[in-house]
Design an enzyme around this catalytic site. Structure first.
Site: not given
Ligand SMILES: [Mg+2]
Length: 268
Positions: A7, A9, A210
């Protein structure tokens, strides 16, 4: 030699800011020859723009290492037999480029009522309007497919939560009374393409991110291994509550990416 679906961001950078250990981790992957892809639900940027943004935050990257929900949407529509057709796009540069490169013709935003579209393809569009909503709903009610790049309904941006592509999709879904085909994480559609691009069996791939609902849920559902990093939506204070709330349990929880490298390094 495990591969990685990473991933962006909240995992490799936070908006315009680098995340500690992210550049070290990518360096570690390259030195050890681990296959990986930068896998993002963000449909707004082209792969070239994603690679440039990574470089700005200290991570050398090439467009060929990037796979976006916009590219996956274009692949999906091609696989569905829609090649060469005319579509109505609600989205930004990344989505428009992916569709045009795949050979689709894009209707103008103010397409006349008699125009025809095989699909409405929608991502984040910060110039979304009532006129675009009306045009999309008209096409879908007449039988056009409704394809959504990613389901994220909120995006963290400079300390606040802003509406994402999923929130725009909700208005189209409500008015057209048609649910979209969702392409981005956690959809099996983007995961299937990403796993195929790495060319490894899912059990040899780590899904890293995240966001439990997208990165980790997508990885778990695809049969991949999964590592939650506590550098974005999930952090040291909220991750246990998020695991309880989502019902998604990652294989590994890491305070930062080099903990994942250490975990793998100590086992290889
Ligand atoms: Mg992310």
């Amino acid at each position: 030699m495990p591969g990685f679906l990473l991933d962006l961001d909240g995992t490799l950078y936070s908006g315009d800011r680098p995340i500690p250990y992210a550049a070290d981790f990518i360096g570690w992957l390259r030195r050890n020859g681990h296959p990986f892809l930068f896998l993002t639900n963000n449909s707004s940027r082209t792969p070239e723009q994603v690679a440039a943004h990574l470089k700005q935050t200290g991570i050398p990257a090439s467009p060929g290492e990037v796979f976006t929900s916009s590219q996956a949407a274009a692949l999906y529509m091609t696989d569905e037999g829609l090649s060469g057709q005319t579509v109505f796009c609600i989205g930004e540069g990344g989505l428009r480029q992916a569709l045009q490169e795949a050979g689709f013709t894009l209707l103008a935003d103010d397409a006349p009522p008699e125009a025809q579209a095989a699909a409405v393809v929608q991502g984040i569009d910060r110039a979304f309007s009532y006129g675009k909503l009306m045009t999309a709903v008209r096409f879908i009610r007449r039988g056009a497919r409704f394809v959504l790049t990613n389901p994220d309904h909120l995006l963290p941006w400079n300390g606040e939560l802003t509406p994402g592509a999923g929130s725009i999709a909700s208005s189209i879904e409500r008015a057209s009374e048609t649910a979209p085909v969702v392409i981005g994480k956690p959809s099996p559609i983007i995961m299937r393409y990403a796993v195929a691009k790495l060319g490894l069996p899912p059990e040899d791939i780590w899904a890293v991110g995240d966001n439990l609902n997208t990165d980790i849920r997508g990885g778990v559902d695809a049969g991949c291994r999964s590592a939650l990093v506590l550098t974005g939506l999930a952090d040291e204070h909220n991750y246990k509550a998020q695991i309880a709330a989502t019902g998604v349990t990652p294989e590994l929880v890491c305070r930062h990416l080099m903990e994942l490298a250490d975990h793998i390094g100590s086992r290889s």
